[in-house]
Enzyme design. Structure first.
Site, PDB file in Angstrom:
ATOM      1  CE  LYS A  33      -2.398   1.747   3.730  1.00 41.88           C
ATOM      2  NZ  LYS A  33      -2.261   3.211   3.680  1.00 41.88           N
ATOM      3  CG  ASP A  60      -4.894   4.547   1.527  1.00 38.23           C
ATOM      4  OD1 ASP A  60      -6.035   4.993   1.311  1.00 38.23           O
ATOM      5  OD2 ASP A  60      -4.425   4.393   2.683  1.00 38.23           O
ATOM      6  CG  LEU A  61      -3.085   8.522  -3.645  1.00 38.68           C
ATOM      7  CD1 LEU A  61      -2.639   9.087  -4.994  1.00 38.68           C
ATOM      8  CD2 LEU A  61      -2.139   9.002  -2.546  1.00 38.68           C
ATOM      9  CE  LYS A  62      -7.957   6.870   3.721  1.00 41.82           C
ATOM     10  NZ  LYS A  62      -6.499   6.603   3.749  1.00 41.82           N
ATOM     11  CG  ASP A  65     -11.753  17.477  -6.660  1.00 46.49           C
ATOM     12  OD1 ASP A  65     -12.620  18.285  -7.047  1.00 46.49           O
ATOM     13  OD2 ASP A  65     -10.556  17.787  -6.486  1.00 46.49           O
ATOM     14  CG  HIS A  68     -14.009  16.081 -15.514  1.00 45.40           C
ATOM     15  ND1 HIS A  68     -14.143  15.347 -16.664  1.00 45.40           N
ATOM     16  CD2 HIS A  68     -12.877  16.822 -15.675  1.00 45.40           C
ATOM     17  CE1 HIS A  68     -13.158  15.627 -17.491  1.00 45.40           C
ATOM     18  NE2 HIS A  68     -12.374  16.522 -16.918  1.00 45.40           N
ATOM     19  CB  THR A  69     -11.462  16.413 -10.451  1.00 39.90           C
ATOM     20  OG1 THR A  69     -11.779  17.655 -11.083  1.00 39.90           O
ATOM     21  CG2 THR A  69     -10.062  16.459  -9.891  1.00 39.90           C
ATOM     22  CB  THR A 119     -11.217   4.001  11.902  1.00 35.59           C
ATOM     23  OG1 THR A 119      -9.936   4.210  11.338  1.00 35.59           O
ATOM     24  CG2 THR A 119     -11.925   2.888  11.166  1.00 35.59           C
ATOM     25  CD  GLN A 189      -4.504   1.563  13.639  1.00 36.76           C
ATOM     26  OE1 GLN A 189      -5.641   1.947  13.917  1.00 36.76           O
ATOM     27  NE2 GLN A 189      -4.004   1.639  12.411  1.00 36.76           N
ATOM     28  N   GLY A 209       0.751  -2.467   8.803  1.00 39.41           N
ATOM     29  CA  GLY A 209       1.945  -1.660   8.645  1.00 39.41           C
ATOM     30  C   GLY A 209       3.029  -2.061   9.617  1.00 39.41           C
ATOM     31  NE  ARG A 210       2.254   2.020  13.067  1.00 38.86           N
ATOM     32  CZ  ARG A 210       1.458   2.860  13.727  1.00 38.86           C
ATOM     33  NH1 ARG A 210       1.983   3.772  14.511  1.00 38.86           N
ATOM     34  NH2 ARG A 210       0.156   2.774  13.603  1.00 38.86           N
TER      35      ARG A 210
HETATM   36  O1  C5P Z   1       1.122   0.574  11.066  1.00 38.63           O
HETATM   37  P1  C5P Z   1      -0.346   0.230  11.000  1.00 38.63           P
HETATM   38  O2  C5P Z   1      -0.623  -1.234  10.877  1.00 38.63           O
HETATM   39  O3  C5P Z   1      -1.145   0.899  12.105  1.00 38.63           O
HETATM   40  O4  C5P Z   1      -0.807   0.899   9.608  1.00 38.63           O
HETATM   41  C1  C5P Z   1      -2.142   0.924   9.205  1.00 38.63           C
HETATM   42  C2  C5P Z   1      -2.266   1.586   7.866  1.00 38.63           C
HETATM   43  O5  C5P Z   1      -3.658   1.667   7.520  1.00 38.63           O
HETATM   44  C3  C5P Z   1      -1.755   3.021   7.801  1.00 38.63           C
HETATM   45  O6  C5P Z   1      -1.262   3.259   6.479  1.00 38.63           O
HETATM   46  C4  C5P Z   1      -2.984   3.852   8.063  1.00 38.63           C
HETATM   47  O7  C5P Z   1      -2.908   5.130   7.484  1.00 38.63           O
HETATM   48  C5  C5P Z   1      -4.041   3.017   7.355  1.00 38.63           C
HETATM   49  N1  C5P Z   1      -5.411   3.242   7.819  1.00 38.63           N
HETATM   50  C6  C5P Z   1      -5.787   3.072   9.139  1.00 38.63           C
HETATM   51  N2  C5P Z   1      -7.083   3.285   9.505  1.00 38.63           N
HETATM   52  C7  C5P Z   1      -7.981   3.667   8.594  1.00 38.63           C
HETATM   53  C8  C5P Z   1      -7.621   3.829   7.270  1.00 38.63           C
HETATM   54  C9  C5P Z   1      -6.300   3.608   6.901  1.00 38.63           C
HETATM   55  O8  C5P Z   1      -4.970   2.701   9.975  1.00 38.63           O
HETATM   56  N3  C5P Z   1      -9.236   3.828   8.956  1.00 38.63           N
END
Ligand code: C5P
Length: 230
Positions: A33, A60-62, A65, A68-69, A119, A189, A209-210
Site C-alpha cells: 500500500k 491509498d489516496l482517497k 473531488d 470529472h476530476t 476510523t 491504533q 503496517g508497523r
Molecule cells: O502501522 P499500521 O498497521 O497501524 O498501519 C495501518 C495503515 O492503515 C496506515 O497506512 C494507516 O494510514 C491506514 N489506515 C488506518 N485506519 C484507517 C484507514 C487507513 O490505519 N481507517
C-alpha cells in the site's frame, strides 16, 4: 496464482526506504500500500517501481473531488498499473460512478474501493459535520451507496466487517486496517483485531503496517502472521 490477504502499508517518507522494505518481502505473499506521504514525496515512480517488482499496489489516496476530476485521477492511477485504489464515499454516487466508468469493470480493471467514515472520526466530529443517524448506520448506508455505485468494496474497521458482509454480501470486498497480531504493540491504533479474528469477521484483505515494517525481520513477521491464519 497466489492471492495474498496481507497488504503491507509502506508508510515511509521516501522511495528508497519503501523499496528497501519491499525488497525484503515476497510479492507472491504480500501486496503493498502506497499512501499520501510516500506518494506526495516520491510520486508515481515509487508505484511503478513496486509494480515492476511484481507487487500488487493499493494506491491509498482517497480521492474526493468533483466527479470529472476524480474520474481523471482514477484513470491516471489505472495507467500506473495499480491493483486497487480508493475514493471517499462522501463524494456521492455521481462521483463514485464516474470513477467506476473511468476505470471500467473488466476482469483486469483495478479494484475500486470506498472509504466510508474514517476510523479516526469520533462522535463529536460526526455531530459537528452534521450527519444524521448513528455512526454505525452511516457506515452501512455509505457502504451500500458504494455498492450501488459500482464500487468493489470498502475500507472499514474489522469491528464493522461482519455487519457489512451481512448487509452487502460475500462479493463486496472489505479491506481492514487496525490489525495487530496477538501480543504486538498497538501503537496509535485503538480498536484492533488479530489477523485471524479479522478474517473470521469477514475481512477480505488485511492492511498491516508497523507489525511488519518495524520488525527486525519483516519477511519472518509476514510468515508468522500467515502461519497464525490457519
Ligand atoms: O502501522 P499500521 O498497521 O497501524 O498501519 C495501518 C495503515 O492503515 C496506515 O497506512 C494507516 O494510514 C491506514 N489506515 C488506518 N485506519 C484507517 C484507514 C487507513 O490505519 N481507517
Amino acid at each position: 496464482m497466489s492471492d495474498p490477504k496481507i497488504i503491507v502499508a509502506l508508510d515511509y517518507p521516501d522511495a528508497s526506504s519503501a523499496l528497501q522494505l519491499a525488497d525484503q518481502l515476497d510479492p507472491q505473499r504480500a501486496r503493498a500500500k502506497v499512501g499520501k506521504e510516500l506518494f506526495t514525496r516520491s510520486g508515481p515512480d515509487v508505484v511503478k517501481a513496486l509494480v515492476s517488482r511484481g507487487f500488487d499496489v493499493f494506491l491509498d489516496l482517497k480521492y474526493h473531488d468533483i466527479p470529472h476530476t476524480v474520474a481523471r485521477a482514477c484513470a491516471a492511477a489505472a495507467d500506473l498499473g495499480v491493483w486497487m485504489m480508493n475514493v471517499h464515499t462522501l463524494g456521492g454516487s455521481a462521483m463514485m460512478q464516474a470513477a467506476r466508468d473511468a476505470i471500467g469493470d473488466a476482469d483486469d480493471a483495478p479494484l475500486l474501493i470506498g472509504v466510508t467514515l474514517l476510523t479516526s472520526m469520533d462522535q463529536a466530529t460526526f455531530d459537528q459535520i452534521g450527519l444524521s443517524g448513528t455512526m454505525t448506520d452511516t457506515v452501512v448506508r455509505l457502504a451500500g451507496m458504494a455498492k450501488d455505485s459500482g464500487l468493489d468494496g470498502v475500507v472499514c474497521s474489522a469491528q464493522e466487517a461482519s455487519a457489512l458482509k451481512q448487509a452487502l454480501g460475500h462479493n463486496f470486498q472489505l479491506i481492514t486496517p487496525g490489525i495487530r497480531p496477538a501480543g504486538s504493540d498497538r501503537g496509535d491504533q485503538h480498536r484492533t483485531m488479530t489477523p485471524k479474528e479479522a478474517l473470521s469477521a469477514g475481512s477480505d484483505y488485511l492492511v498491516i503496517g508497523r507489525p511488519i515494517t518495524a520488525a527486525a525481520d519483516p519477511m519472518q513477521a509476514l510468515l508468522d502472521i500467515e502461519a497464525s491464519l490457519t
